[in-house]
Motif scaffolding. Structure first.
Motif, PDB file in Angstrom:
ATOM      1  N   VAL A  14     -16.270 -42.970 -31.836  1.00  0.00           N
ATOM      2  CA  VAL A  14     -16.811 -43.636 -33.163  1.00  0.00           C
ATOM      3  C   VAL A  14     -17.066 -45.062 -32.605  1.00  0.00           C
ATOM      4  O   VAL A  14     -15.875 -46.009 -32.454  1.00  0.00           O
ATOM      5  N   VAL A  15     -18.269 -45.751 -32.681  1.00  0.00           N
ATOM      6  CA  VAL A  15     -18.351 -46.889 -32.217  1.00  0.00           C
ATOM      7  C   VAL A  15     -18.773 -47.896 -33.505  1.00  0.00           C
ATOM      8  O   VAL A  15     -19.494 -47.734 -34.357  1.00  0.00           O
ATOM      9  N   ASP A  16     -18.053 -48.915 -33.465  1.00  0.00           N
ATOM     10  CA  ASP A  16     -18.219 -49.797 -34.783  1.00  0.00           C
ATOM     11  C   ASP A  16     -17.697 -51.319 -34.400  1.00  0.00           C
ATOM     12  O   ASP A  16     -17.088 -51.490 -33.443  1.00  0.00           O
ATOM     13  N   GLY A  17     -18.289 -52.222 -35.210  1.00  0.00           N
ATOM     14  CA  GLY A  17     -17.984 -53.702 -34.848  1.00  0.00           C
ATOM     15  C   GLY A  17     -18.560 -54.510 -35.938  1.00  0.00           C
ATOM     16  O   GLY A  17     -19.417 -54.259 -36.503  1.00  0.00           O
ATOM     17  N   PRO A  18     -18.434 -55.840 -35.725  1.00  0.00           N
ATOM     18  CA  PRO A  18     -19.146 -56.726 -36.810  1.00  0.00           C
ATOM     19  C   PRO A  18     -20.443 -56.668 -36.744  1.00  0.00           C
ATOM     20  O   PRO A  18     -21.201 -56.471 -35.630  1.00  0.00           O
ATOM     21  N   ASP A  19     -21.188 -57.023 -37.625  1.00  0.00           N
ATOM     22  CA  ASP A  19     -22.796 -57.090 -38.091  1.00  0.00           C
ATOM     23  C   ASP A  19     -23.088 -58.042 -36.855  1.00  0.00           C
ATOM     24  O   ASP A  19     -22.308 -59.085 -36.904  1.00  0.00           O
ATOM     25  N   GLY A  20     -24.354 -57.798 -36.303  1.00  0.00           N
ATOM     26  CA  GLY A  20     -24.886 -58.998 -35.366  1.00  0.00           C
ATOM     27  C   GLY A  20     -24.279 -58.891 -33.856  1.00  0.00           C
ATOM     28  O   GLY A  20     -24.829 -59.418 -33.011  1.00  0.00           O
ATOM     29  N   ARG A  41     -24.930 -44.967 -40.975  1.00  0.00           N
ATOM     30  CA  ARG A  41     -24.907 -46.079 -41.831  1.00  0.00           C
ATOM     31  C   ARG A  41     -25.751 -45.847 -42.809  1.00  0.00           C
ATOM     32  O   ARG A  41     -26.402 -45.016 -43.128  1.00  0.00           O
ATOM     33  N   GLY A  42     -25.868 -46.743 -43.905  1.00  0.00           N
ATOM     34  CA  GLY A  42     -26.599 -46.811 -44.907  1.00  0.00           C
ATOM     35  C   GLY A  42     -25.484 -46.667 -46.232  1.00  0.00           C
ATOM     36  O   GLY A  42     -24.425 -46.705 -45.717  1.00  0.00           O
ATOM     37  N   PRO A  43     -26.040 -46.039 -47.454  1.00  0.00           N
ATOM     38  CA  PRO A  43     -25.145 -46.010 -48.626  1.00  0.00           C
ATOM     39  C   PRO A  43     -24.260 -44.780 -48.484  1.00  0.00           C
ATOM     40  O   PRO A  43     -24.396 -43.508 -48.001  1.00  0.00           O
ATOM     41  N   LEU A  44     -22.988 -45.206 -48.730  1.00  0.00           N
ATOM     42  CA  LEU A  44     -21.960 -44.171 -48.860  1.00  0.00           C
ATOM     43  C   LEU A  44     -22.218 -42.923 -49.932  1.00  0.00           C
ATOM     44  O   LEU A  44     -22.587 -43.650 -50.947  1.00  0.00           O
ATOM     45  N   GLY A  67     -21.336 -46.295 -36.153  1.00  0.00           N
ATOM     46  CA  GLY A  67     -21.073 -46.765 -37.511  1.00  0.00           C
ATOM     47  C   GLY A  67     -19.663 -45.851 -38.211  1.00  0.00           C
ATOM     48  O   GLY A  67     -19.466 -44.877 -37.883  1.00  0.00           O
ATOM     49  N   SER A  68     -18.860 -46.540 -38.862  1.00  0.00           N
ATOM     50  CA  SER A  68     -17.776 -45.808 -39.454  1.00  0.00           C
ATOM     51  C   SER A  68     -17.404 -46.349 -40.734  1.00  0.00           C
ATOM     52  O   SER A  68     -17.918 -47.118 -41.210  1.00  0.00           O
ATOM     53  N   LEU A  69     -16.216 -45.631 -41.425  1.00  0.00           N
ATOM     54  CA  LEU A  69     -15.549 -46.182 -42.561  1.00  0.00           C
ATOM     55  C   LEU A  69     -15.001 -47.514 -42.304  1.00  0.00           C
ATOM     56  O   LEU A  69     -14.765 -48.352 -43.275  1.00  0.00           O
ATOM     57  N   VAL A  70     -14.685 -47.881 -41.135  1.00  0.00           N
ATOM     58  CA  VAL A  70     -14.008 -49.220 -40.917  1.00  0.00           C
ATOM     59  C   VAL A  70     -15.026 -50.277 -41.395  1.00  0.00           C
ATOM     60  O   VAL A  70     -14.783 -51.314 -41.815  1.00  0.00           O
ATOM     61  N   HIS A  71     -16.478 -50.081 -41.075  1.00  0.00           N
ATOM     62  CA  HIS A  71     -17.354 -50.916 -41.603  1.00  0.00           C
ATOM     63  C   HIS A  71     -17.154 -51.371 -42.902  1.00  0.00           C
ATOM     64  O   HIS A  71     -17.467 -52.557 -43.706  1.00  0.00           O
ATOM     65  N   ALA A 103     -11.585 -41.354 -30.098  1.00  0.00           N
ATOM     66  CA  ALA A 103     -11.221 -42.744 -29.949  1.00  0.00           C
ATOM     67  C   ALA A 103     -12.057 -43.635 -30.962  1.00  0.00           C
ATOM     68  O   ALA A 103     -13.294 -43.253 -30.916  1.00  0.00           O
ATOM     69  N   LEU A 104     -11.497 -44.596 -31.429  1.00  0.00           N
ATOM     70  CA  LEU A 104     -12.610 -45.534 -32.010  1.00  0.00           C
ATOM     71  C   LEU A 104     -12.963 -46.633 -30.965  1.00  0.00           C
ATOM     72  O   LEU A 104     -12.082 -47.142 -30.234  1.00  0.00           O
ATOM     73  N   VAL A 105     -14.276 -46.936 -30.979  1.00  0.00           N
ATOM     74  CA  VAL A 105     -14.688 -48.112 -29.969  1.00  0.00           C
ATOM     75  C   VAL A 105     -14.901 -49.194 -30.845  1.00  0.00           C
ATOM     76  O   VAL A 105     -16.060 -49.178 -31.437  1.00  0.00           O
ATOM     77  N   HIS A 106     -14.216 -50.210 -30.397  1.00  0.00           N
ATOM     78  CA  HIS A 106     -14.415 -51.621 -31.324  1.00  0.00           C
ATOM     79  C   HIS A 106     -15.166 -52.494 -30.415  1.00  0.00           C
ATOM     80  O   HIS A 106     -14.734 -52.844 -29.460  1.00  0.00           O
TER      81      HIS A 106
END
Length: 166
Positions: A14-20, A41-44, A67-71, A103-106
């Motif tokens: 699961v790949v996630d990180g700050p916008d930009g 991504r998009g509305p939950l 994208g994930s719930l971490v966002h 794993a989560l990929v930050h």
């Protein structure tokens, strides 16, 4: 765990990180390594924000989720004053990823929003108690990711150590 290990040992990333911070190179490489890539991504969902993730994690085979719930844990409080995802839901999500050999990929890098960067670090430090977290610098992804099976002796000269967030 480093990225090469995650590629060989994980069935779910699961790949996630700050916008930009660009994740496109990493996502393309995961697809090249046999992961089915899904964008979340998009509305939950308004009643159950974890529903789309549970459905994704139920799929067979190797899966990479962009994208994930971490966002939502990070940007909900920053943009709306609160997250639509509870910590219980986030921890359940982390455990579901771990149960799926995942794993989560930050993805880190240069970002303007230091509040979001700090919030990601705090959130992932908590989630790392339930699921492995691999931290990858987006700048190091400018070249193709080498799979662990390759034994080219020149690779060792250019490898960078990736850190695991706690």
């Amino acid at each position: 765990m480093i990225l090469d290990e995650a590629l060989s040992q994980c069935r779910t990333l699961v790949v996630d990180g700050p916008d930009g911070i660009g994740r496109g190179v990493l996502i393309a490489e995961l697809a090249r390594h046999g992961f089915l890539v899904r964008l979340c991504r998009g509305p939950l969902h308004h009643v159950d924000p974890t529903q789309p993730y549970r459905e994704l994690l139920a799929a067979p085979g190797r899966l990479a989720v962009d994208g994930s719930l971490v966002h939502e844990l990070v940007y909900g409080p920053l943009r709306r004053g609160r997250s639509r995802v509870t910590w219980i839901q986030a921890l359940d999500f982390a455990e579901a990823v771990a149960e799926r050999d995942g794993a989560l990929v930050h993805v880190t890098g240069e970002a303007d929003d230091t509040e979001a960067v700090d919030a990601y670090e705090r959130a992932l430090r908590t989630l790392a108690q339930h699921v492995p977290v691999v931290t990858v610098d987006a700048e190091a992804l400018g070249h193709p990711i080498r799979g662990p099976a390759r034994t080219d002796p020149q690779l060792g000269e250019h490898q960078k150590q990736l850190t695991v967030g706690y």
